[in-house]
Design an enzyme around this catalytic site. Structure first.
Site, short mmCIF file in Angstrom:
data_model
loop_
_atom_site.label_atom_id
_atom_site.label_comp_id
_atom_site.label_asym_id
_atom_site.label_seq_id
_atom_site.Cartn_x
_atom_site.Cartn_y
_atom_site.Cartn_z
N HIS A 1 0.86 -1.18 0.00
CA HIS A 1 0.00 0.00 0.00
C HIS A 1 0.90 1.23 0.00
CE1 HIS A 1 -2.80 2.97 1.78
NE2 HIS A 1 -3.79 2.17 1.43
N GLN B 1 -4.55 -5.36 6.70
CA GLN B 1 -5.48 -6.26 6.02
C GLN B 1 -5.55 -7.64 6.65
OE1 GLN B 1 -7.60 -5.40 3.65
NE2 GLN B 1 -6.82 -3.30 3.64
#
Length: 404
Positions: A121, A201
């Protein structure tokens, strides 16, 4: 086995309609929904004992302090940290990563190397680029393959005596790939490098044990784990946290202040300047209570069923391509359909009450690897159902027909 219909009643938002249709929420990788049990904790705080913490002698302050520190203990237990002061409250994963990147500014020099993965990310790329600019260190990247797996032989080749830090996500937000972090940590430690794992996540789907992993830093956000936005966690080994300087100056993080000199508080307060998100921290603990009551093994098993079912149904659609087909992955499916732009499909799905994410998912290097502008991402949680997937497939086919 989960009683999914009973669980769904815990989430008020799942009872609403969007554009006249029952809401189907498949954007859980961005933010999960919040159960009434956690909402009640938030309301209770502001209704009954809203006060600043750690400073006051009055009853409300003491009640708030006790609740906040109890939440820290819950987080410590959940992640199996050795000490409660190894748990630092932050505003979220991005804040946690920036805190560590800032701290290492005083520990790195030109010629040092830090490693990130191609699956990261942006929040686990940009802070390290900024760190390299400040220190003269070099950024190296573990490449990925077409399946969305990291190429571990290339990772091994990158490791050397100049490697000081390795940063990798536990699970890719864009593809759902579960990275072999045990192996990554072991190899990094063998050459004396520290490791930070981005667990934003993974924490909704797994229950990481930071001591078993022997990870140096682990970070996550509450809003992915049925908690509120604006609060998260940094776990750091005590010896590392003691080495790093404070990230911000202000109240709470001090021992003594004079105009001549300031001395800093011990852990965890050294990194918690100012009034924190008190209610958020308390609700973070409540969210972990809620998910632990359901059971992470039960959650993982059920979400894997949803992943397998959704993948099989999507693969029946002509021209649809799934990105991220790693053997080890969680309940995220990123895909495109022919030359149709993902934004167009996402917009039509919204008109039918279905929330998916479109775009590069703050993981633009992954999209560049596949030479695409972005994907449609459907991400499932334990409160989603196969019936919702069926409705999603029907709506997707209608959108494809409209746009073809």
């Amino acid at each position: 086995m989960l009683d999914v219909q009973k669980i769904r009643k815990d989430f008020p938002i799942l009872q609403r309609e969007v554009n006249g249709k029952p809401l189907i929420y498949f954007d859980n990788a961005a933010t999960s929904q919040t159960p009434q049990q956690v909402i009640d904790v938030i309301v209770d705080y502001y209704s009954n004992y809203n006060a600043n913490i750690h400073r006051g002698v009055h009853s409300l302050s003491q009640e708030a302090t006790d609740a906040y520190e109890q939440a820290r203990l819950k987080i410590q237990k959940h992640f199996n940290a050795k000490q409660s002061h190894e748990i630092i409250f932050t505003s979220g994963t991005t804040h946690s990563i920036n805190l560590i990147a800032n701290g290492f500014s005083s520990l790195l020099k030109k010629g040092d190397e830090i490693i990130v993965s191609a699956l990261e990310h942006h929040s686990n790329i940009v802070p390290w680029q900024m760190l390299c600019e400040r220190t003269g260190a070099s950024l190296r990247v573990i490449p990925m393959n077409e399946n969305g797996d990291l190429i571990l032989s290339e990772y091994e080749a990158l490791l050397n005596e100049n490697t000081k830090l390795v940063f990798v996500n536990h699970i890719s937000n864009a593809l759902g790939t579960i990275n072999p972090i045990e192996y990554i940590i072991e190899k990094a430690h063998a050459i004396g490098a520290a490791v930070l794992v981005d667990g934003a996540q993974s924490c909704p789907h797994l229950k990481p044990d930071v001591q078993a992993l022997d990870v140096d830093f682990y970070v996550c956000s509450a809003h992915k784990i049925c908690g509120p936005t604006g609060v998260g966690m940094l776990y750091g080994k005590e010896e590392w946290l003691n080495k790093l300087p404070p990230y911000q100056g202000g109240g709470e993080m001090i021992a003594e202040v004079s105009f001549e000199k300031t001395t800093y508080a011990g852990l965890p307060h050294k990194f918690e300047a100012g009034t924190p998100n008190i209610c958020g921290g308390i609700a973070f603990g409540a969210a972990l209570d809620y998910m632990n009551a359901i059971g992470f093994e039960n959650i993982a098993e059920y979400e894997n069923e949803l992943l397998e079912y959704g993948t099989a149904e999507l693969q029946k659609i002509e021209g649809l391509k799934i990105y991220g087909t790693a053997k080890e992955k969680t309940s995220v499916i990123s895909f495109n359909v022919g030359a149709i732009h993902p934004y167009d499909i996402g917009t039509i799905l919204d008109k039918m009450g279905i929330a998916v994410r479109t775009g590069h998912h703050c993981a633009q290097p992954i999209m560049d690897f596949y030479k695409i502008p972005g994907t449609i991402r459907a991400s499932f949680m334990f409160y989603n159902t196969k019936e919702e997937i069926d409705a999603f497939i029907t709506a997707l086919k209608k959108a494809i027909m409209m746009l073809s």
